[in-house]
Every structure is written in structure tokens, then in C-alpha cells.
Design a protein around this motif. Sequence first.
Motif, PDB file in Angstrom:
ATOM      1  N   ARG A  36      53.370   3.116-115.337  1.00  0.00           N
ATOM      2  CA  ARG A  36      53.177   1.808-116.020  1.00  0.00           C
ATOM      3  C   ARG A  36      51.811   1.151-115.454  1.00  0.00           C
ATOM      4  NH1 ARG A  36      57.079  -2.245-115.793  1.00  0.00           N
ATOM      5  NH2 ARG A  36      58.039  -1.152-113.892  1.00  0.00           N
ATOM      6  N   ALA A  37      51.716   1.113-114.218  1.00  0.00           N
ATOM      7  CA  ALA A  37      50.519   0.256-113.597  1.00  0.00           C
ATOM      8  C   ALA A  37      49.206   1.138-114.260  1.00  0.00           C
ATOM      9  CB  ALA A  37      50.471   0.371-112.164  1.00  0.00           C
ATOM     10  N   THR A  38      49.257   2.322-114.286  1.00  0.00           N
ATOM     11  CA  THR A  38      47.971   3.070-114.534  1.00  0.00           C
ATOM     12  C   THR A  38      47.728   2.763-116.013  1.00  0.00           C
ATOM     13  OG1 THR A  38      48.408   4.806-113.148  1.00  0.00           O
ATOM     14  CG2 THR A  38      46.835   5.208-114.845  1.00  0.00           C
ATOM     15  N   SER A  39      48.932   2.595-116.874  1.00  0.00           N
ATOM     16  CA  SER A  39      48.600   2.363-118.185  1.00  0.00           C
ATOM     17  C   SER A  39      48.105   0.995-118.758  1.00  0.00           C
ATOM     18  CB  SER A  39      49.999   2.499-119.025  1.00  0.00           C
ATOM     19  OG  SER A  39      50.704   1.470-118.848  1.00  0.00           O
ATOM     20  N   ILE A  46      44.704   8.894-110.167  1.00  0.00           N
ATOM     21  CA  ILE A  46      44.865   8.674-111.723  1.00  0.00           C
ATOM     22  C   ILE A  46      44.894  10.245-112.278  1.00  0.00           C
ATOM     23  CG2 ILE A  46      43.827   7.839-113.933  1.00  0.00           C
ATOM     24  CD1 ILE A  46      44.737   5.787-111.799  1.00  0.00           C
ATOM     25  N   PRO A  47      44.290  11.378-111.937  1.00  0.00           N
ATOM     26  CA  PRO A  47      44.472  12.669-112.553  1.00  0.00           C
ATOM     27  C   PRO A  47      45.806  13.119-112.291  1.00  0.00           C
ATOM     28  CG  PRO A  47      42.418  12.273-111.181  1.00  0.00           C
ATOM     29  CD  PRO A  47      43.216  11.271-110.891  1.00  0.00           C
ATOM     30  N   LYS A  48      46.564  12.859-111.226  1.00  0.00           N
ATOM     31  CA  LYS A  48      47.881  13.413-110.940  1.00  0.00           C
ATOM     32  C   LYS A  48      48.982  12.301-111.876  1.00  0.00           C
ATOM     33  CE  LYS A  48      47.839  15.869-106.884  1.00  0.00           C
ATOM     34  NZ  LYS A  48      48.173  16.035-105.641  1.00  0.00           N
ATOM     35  N   VAL A  49      48.573  11.071-111.853  1.00  0.00           N
ATOM     36  CA  VAL A  49      49.542  10.210-112.848  1.00  0.00           C
ATOM     37  C   VAL A  49      49.401  10.916-114.214  1.00  0.00           C
ATOM     38  CG1 VAL A  49      49.988   7.951-113.578  1.00  0.00           C
ATOM     39  CG2 VAL A  49      49.228   8.380-111.355  1.00  0.00           C
ATOM     40  N   TYR A  50      48.163  11.039-114.703  1.00  0.00           N
ATOM     41  CA  TYR A  50      48.219  11.617-116.016  1.00  0.00           C
ATOM     42  C   TYR A  50      48.662  13.070-116.239  1.00  0.00           C
ATOM     43  CZ  TYR A  50      44.819   7.887-117.557  1.00  0.00           C
ATOM     44  OH  TYR A  50      44.146   6.832-117.933  1.00  0.00           O
ATOM     45  N   ALA A  51      48.684  13.943-115.187  1.00  0.00           N
ATOM     46  CA  ALA A  51      49.086  15.188-115.419  1.00  0.00           C
ATOM     47  C   ALA A  51      50.617  15.152-115.437  1.00  0.00           C
ATOM     48  CB  ALA A  51      48.855  15.924-114.506  1.00  0.00           C
ATOM     49  N   LEU A  52      51.096  14.266-114.730  1.00  0.00           N
ATOM     50  CA  LEU A  52      52.817  14.258-114.501  1.00  0.00           C
ATOM     51  C   LEU A  52      53.317  13.453-116.178  1.00  0.00           C
ATOM     52  CD1 LEU A  52      54.888  14.602-112.360  1.00  0.00           C
ATOM     53  CD2 LEU A  52      54.763  11.914-112.207  1.00  0.00           C
ATOM     54  N   THR A  53      52.396  12.435-116.541  1.00  0.00           N
ATOM     55  CA  THR A  53      52.711  11.880-117.941  1.00  0.00           C
ATOM     56  C   THR A  53      52.750  12.731-118.926  1.00  0.00           C
ATOM     57  OG1 THR A  53      51.662   9.838-117.183  1.00  0.00           O
ATOM     58  CG2 THR A  53      52.189  10.059-119.544  1.00  0.00           C
ATOM     59  N   PHE A  54      51.519  13.697-118.877  1.00  0.00           N
ATOM     60  CA  PHE A  54      51.490  14.751-120.068  1.00  0.00           C
ATOM     61  C   PHE A  54      52.503  15.815-119.858  1.00  0.00           C
ATOM     62  CE2 PHE A  54      49.639  18.082-122.422  1.00  0.00           C
ATOM     63  CZ  PHE A  54      49.310  17.107-123.651  1.00  0.00           C
ATOM     64  N   GLN A  93      52.266   9.444-124.187  1.00  0.00           N
ATOM     65  CA  GLN A  93      50.937  10.117-124.375  1.00  0.00           C
ATOM     66  C   GLN A  93      49.928   8.835-124.621  1.00  0.00           C
ATOM     67  OE1 GLN A  93      51.022  13.457-126.446  1.00  0.00           O
ATOM     68  NE2 GLN A  93      52.197  14.793-124.881  1.00  0.00           N
ATOM     69  N   TRP A  94      50.339   8.446-125.903  1.00  0.00           N
ATOM     70  CA  TRP A  94      49.402   7.381-126.392  1.00  0.00           C
ATOM     71  C   TRP A  94      49.264   6.249-125.371  1.00  0.00           C
ATOM     72  CZ3 TRP A  94      49.498   6.015-132.300  1.00  0.00           C
ATOM     73  CH2 TRP A  94      48.532   5.213-132.761  1.00  0.00           C
ATOM     74  N   GLY A  95      50.407   5.606-124.990  1.00  0.00           N
ATOM     75  CA  GLY A  95      50.628   4.424-124.418  1.00  0.00           C
ATOM     76  C   GLY A  95      49.853   4.377-122.981  1.00  0.00           C
ATOM     77  N   VAL A  96      50.302   5.682-122.428  1.00  0.00           N
ATOM     78  CA  VAL A  96      49.694   5.697-120.916  1.00  0.00           C
ATOM     79  C   VAL A  96      48.362   6.042-120.964  1.00  0.00           C
ATOM     80  CG1 VAL A  96      50.097   6.583-118.653  1.00  0.00           C
ATOM     81  CG2 VAL A  96      52.136   6.054-120.104  1.00  0.00           C
ATOM     82  N   MET A  97      47.687   7.034-121.625  1.00  0.00           N
ATOM     83  CA  MET A  97      46.566   7.558-121.430  1.00  0.00           C
ATOM     84  C   MET A  97      45.646   7.104-122.337  1.00  0.00           C
ATOM     85  SD  MET A  97      47.517  11.086-119.796  1.00  0.00           S
ATOM     86  CE  MET A  97      48.783  11.751-121.431  1.00  0.00           C
ATOM     87  N   ASN A  98      46.122   6.503-123.716  1.00  0.00           N
ATOM     88  CA  ASN A  98      45.184   6.264-124.748  1.00  0.00           C
ATOM     89  C   ASN A  98      44.845   7.530-125.400  1.00  0.00           C
ATOM     90  OD1 ASN A  98      44.015   4.591-126.765  1.00  0.00           O
ATOM     91  ND2 ASN A  98      42.227   4.545-125.854  1.00  0.00           N
ATOM     92  N   LEU A  99      45.677   8.628-125.382  1.00  0.00           N
ATOM     93  CA  LEU A  99      45.448   9.919-125.979  1.00  0.00           C
ATOM     94  C   LEU A  99      46.387  10.249-127.066  1.00  0.00           C
ATOM     95  CD1 LEU A  99      44.441  12.811-125.353  1.00  0.00           C
ATOM     96  CD2 LEU A  99      46.801  13.216-124.313  1.00  0.00           C
ATOM     97  N   ILE A 100      45.592  10.539-128.319  1.00  0.00           N
ATOM     98  CA  ILE A 100      46.399  10.960-129.469  1.00  0.00           C
ATOM     99  C   ILE A 100      46.369  12.393-129.620  1.00  0.00           C
ATOM    100  CG2 ILE A 100      46.502  10.737-131.968  1.00  0.00           C
ATOM    101  CD1 ILE A 100      45.053   7.911-131.698  1.00  0.00           C
ATOM    102  N   ASN A 101      47.532  13.077-129.309  1.00  0.00           N
ATOM    103  CA  ASN A 101      47.749  14.535-129.124  1.00  0.00           C
ATOM    104  C   ASN A 101      47.794  15.293-130.544  1.00  0.00           C
ATOM    105  OD1 ASN A 101      48.202  16.900-128.300  1.00  0.00           O
ATOM    106  ND2 ASN A 101      50.213  16.601-127.034  1.00  0.00           N
ATOM    107  N   LEU A 102      46.662  15.588-131.004  1.00  0.00           N
ATOM    108  CA  LEU A 102      46.990  16.266-132.203  1.00  0.00           C
ATOM    109  C   LEU A 102      47.505  17.780-132.032  1.00  0.00           C
ATOM    110  CD1 LEU A 102      43.333  15.555-133.900  1.00  0.00           C
ATOM    111  CD2 LEU A 102      45.566  14.348-134.236  1.00  0.00           C
ATOM    112  N   ALA A 103      47.694  18.197-130.857  1.00  0.00           N
ATOM    113  CA  ALA A 103      48.529  19.412-130.767  1.00  0.00           C
ATOM    114  C   ALA A 103      49.996  19.174-130.730  1.00  0.00           C
ATOM    115  CB  ALA A 103      47.876  20.297-129.606  1.00  0.00           C
ATOM    116  N   HIS A 104      50.350  17.992-130.698  1.00  0.00           N
ATOM    117  CA  HIS A 104      51.768  17.699-130.330  1.00  0.00           C
ATOM    118  C   HIS A 104      53.139  18.228-131.238  1.00  0.00           C
ATOM    119  CE1 HIS A 104      55.241  15.268-129.586  1.00  0.00           C
ATOM    120  NE2 HIS A 104      55.471  14.673-130.827  1.00  0.00           N
TER     121      HIS A 104
END
Lengths: 234, 288
Positions: free
Chosen positions: B169-172, B185-193, B28-39
Amino acid sequence: MLAIKDLSVGYGDTKVLWDINLEIAPGEIVALIGVNGAGKTTLLKTLMGLLPPWTGSIRYRGQELSRLDTHRIVKLGINLTPQGRLLFTGMSVEENLLMGAYLRRDSEVKHDLKHIYDLFPRLSERKRQRAGTLSGGEQQMCALGRSLMSRPSLLLLDEMSLGLAPIVVEMLLDLVVEIRGQGTTVLLVEQDIEEALLRADRGYVLEGGRMEMSGPSPDLLSNASLRVAYLGLA
Amino acid sequence: MHLWLQIILNGILQGGILGISALAFSLQWGVMNLINLAHGSFQILAAYVAMVLLQRLGLDPFLAMPLVFLIFLAGGYLLQFGIINRVISGNLFMTLLLTYGLDFVLANFMILLFTADYKSVNTPYANSSWHLLGFQFPIVRTLALIFLVILSLLLWLFLEYSRTGRAIRATSMGTEPARLMGLKIPKVYALTFGLSSGLAAIGGIFFGLSNAFSPAAGGPLTVGAFVVTILGGVGTSWGPLVGGLILGVLDAVGSVILGPTYVNIITFGLLLIILILRPTGVLGRAAT
């Protein structure tokens, strides 16, 4: 093929392009010329759906583009080789080229890959190398190859010559003429106006966000005020 | 000597659970720069799901794993597509705030359903061990380490060689060029998450099998995943394995020397040292 009518675009509250009109016929090479900050890149980003237009229309083969998402525009056969190349630097050269064909489902991707390697033997030698490690000229070849892998009908080239050695620029621009010969229409955005106009059929001059001049390339090349402004020649 | 080797072995095996958790967090962090505090709360929720499936349906957690993975994959996909995507392109603070709120909601939802008491996933093998060469190999932790190696390999193969993995990877590496290739991008992110939520769920099941847990247990899991990710390097397929092993061993050895109460000193001390000396992590590349 492409018709831009009274297009205005901006960032935030700042208007960058005023009432732009531009047309491209199938098979043409059209040059878009202007100094840094004239709004050339903004226009290309708007064409690709990366920026929403404020007013005006963009029609491509009769279809309105100005409200479409980027992926739909790519699917229609328009492709941008962006300024600064924007390669996927952590991926290999070959992976970058394959990303260009991401939307294609046909069986000729492999064949086209070989075609790109024939055009750019340097890329073939470095196909397993990470794109970020290429020289500037090689990166530009990779970016152009990546666009060609999508088999575009309309190719938008943003400042290919930026920061490259004159011999590489010559080679790339000659290739653009060759690409047109194979049926791709080209919008060539350049600061190097002489090199661009020598190869283009027609040209547009963008100044301070407004289209100031347009006409056949020979006319623009011999235009006295352009020669003074851009080439420093009287 | 034998005792110390066993302690180090325990640490290595603990690295499996830490690593699976970080595999999801790092993606999540690497692809979306998202630090997921609910992890961490995602993982605890998965542990509860495994517990319910075991108690009500008698379904062994390992057999339930593919099902729980798919449920979390779908849930994660929808969560990203419907909610997180709305703020993901904003600044980091917005996504931190959102996932903090999400963590809060999840934790309280679990208190409502399961009370705040400690529970566990009680399988016959939960506390058993294999014995080899005089050493003890707790079954669940040993399997967790094996799973971590397999999952890391599968994730690496997926990202490296599949069309979708290449898109991720390309999106990241840049959303603008990715969009210019025709990616949504929204679909790539949704799939990643979704994928990382599924991985988090597997980690959560392993955690639930080897520890007693309560709805409040998510926080420490998030912190652990954070440290392991920093240690191994953000967005690398093998970083979680490396980071998990390092943190696992240091925690195990440290808790013997300093006492288990002070083990957090090691975790955070290590985090500090890594951030000062090698901010890209052990396997990370400079400037991503």
C-alpha cells in the motif's frame, strides 16, 4: 561521520551541483543554507541514493555510499525527512510511523512508537486518522516521527519549516536539538537561516549549485554579506 | 416475476467470476499503475492448466486450485521482476505495449499447444445447479461468488494488517517515500504482480469451469476486468465485488431485453457513463 568530496550531480544534461565538499562529525548539527533552487534538495536526494552522482565521493563511516541503493543507505542508519513531507496520505498516522520502522526487526518498535506519541501528543490523539487529513504542522510532526522510528544515526531534514507557523517551526527545531542530545547527528536544510544557524554548530551556504561559504554558526550569523543576502539586514 | 428474479440472480452469480478477474486486474492497476492487457490470456492459460491437470491426472479443478495459484504466483513474480519492471517506471504507453505483446505471445503459445478449437473443463458438476426456494443456483457460479467474497476479505486483511501488505500500500501511494523507508520497489512490484497473477488464475479456473474457451477468449476477459475495475474503483479491495455485481446484473438483464448479441453495448455504455459521472468508481476516492 559523513564526508562528501568533490561531488557533482545533475538531471539529464543539466548539472545542478558543482564540486561539493561537506563534512559532518558525529553529534553535530550542521545547517545547509541556500535559497530556492540552490541545489539543497538535490544534494539530499543524492545522499539517499535517489539520484546517481556524476563524479565525486560520499563516505559514511568510511564506507562509500555513492553507488549504493536507497534501501542499503537507510539500513546504514541514514534517514531523510523529505521536503513536502511525502507522507503516505491514505494511511493512518500510526501506519505511517510504523512504515518508518519497516527495516527494523527488533522488539522495541512498540516502545519507540510510544516515545513518538510522548514527543507529539497531537499525533497520539490522531493515530487512527488518515495522514492526509492532518494540518501542515501535524503532517511535519508525523514525517519527523516516521524518520525517528528508523532510529537514524544521521538524520537529514529537508525544509521542515516550509509553510508552517513560526511557533510550530520553533517547536520542531527545538526538538531537533533535543534529538541531537540523544545521540543523532543532524543535517538541517533550511531557508530560514537565522532559526537554523541559532541551533546548528556549523553551517554551509549553497549558492547556484556551489558551496560558497562555510564556518561555525556564530561566524555565519555575523557575516555581513549573508545578512544582506538572506535577512535583508545591513 | 419469478423469471426476472432468476435473471437477476444469474447476473449476481455471474458477478463472482467477473469480480475475481477484476480483483487481480485492479491490484496491478492500483499499486503499479499497470494496465495489464495480457490479463485475460493469463486466465485462459490457467483454465487450460486446470483442463490438462483434470484430463491427465484426474485432478479436480478445485483441488488443483492451490497448485495453479502457486505456479502463477511464481510465474508472475518472475515475469514482473525480469521483464515488466524494466519499463514500469516509463510512461503508460510502454507498459501497454509490453503487455499487448505479452498477450500476443501467450495467445499464440496456447494455439500452438491446444489448437484454436473451443475446449472446456469437464467436471460432473460443471453444468449442475443447486435448487433453493424455486430458484436455480448453478454450482460453479455460486462457488465463484463465495470465493470472491472470501478472496476479497483475505486480500483486504493482507493489505491492511500484514507488514508486506502495508509495504504494497505504501508503494502504491508513492514510490519515492517508499524507497526512503528502505523498501525495494522492484520486489514489491514483483510480489504484487505474482499475487495478482495467482488471483487471475483462480478466476481463470472458474471461467473455464463455466464456459467453453479458446485461446482467443482472453481479450473479452481483459475488457470485462477493465470495466468492473472502473465501476468499483481502482485499487480498492471491495471494488471488484461491487463492480462485478453491477456489471453481472446489468449484463444479465440487458441480454434478455436487447438480446445477447448487444450485451457489449451495455458494458461499454456503462463504462462511458461511469467515466463521465464518477471517474473514481463507486468505492474509489478522489485523486489517487
